[in-house]
Design a protein around this motif. Structure first.
Motif: not given
Length: 106
Positions: A46-51, A97-99, A91-92
């Protein structure tokens, strides 16, 4: 589960039991981001998905911030607390798309 602390950052997993998301906090300015594991079609790994930090989650005034998880097993967000003023926000990840963080209150 206690948060892991390293350098100027604090990391905390979301309390949601079927979500593999970890939040990252810059303890000095309150900036919040998050990452999680994601599947990649046709790939053996898999991949690391970062927001990245979005509305309300970007760096703010210098302070002493911490992350706190609720005990609600279905909650995908975490609380960002200002240890000096007692202010809190939630925070969520918004729209994958973003935090984002709610306005601070106490």
């Amino acid at each position: 589960m206690p948060a892991a602390v390293a350098g100027n950052y604090e990391f905390l997993a979301a309390p949601q039991t079927d979500l593999n998301r970890v939040f990252r906090l810059d303890r000095s300015n309150g900036e919040v981001g998050a990452c999680q594991y994601g599947l990649k079609e046709g790939a053996p790994m898999g991949v690391t998905l970062c927001y990245p930090p979005g509305e309300g989650a970007k760096a703010g005034p210098f302070g002493e911030y911490a992350l706190v998880a609720s005990r609600h097993t279905g909650e995908g967000g975490v609380f960002r607390v200002d240890l000096r003023s007692g202010m809190m926000s939630i925070c969520f990840v918004f729209n994958e798309r973003s935090v984002v963080c709610t306005p601070q209150a106490k």
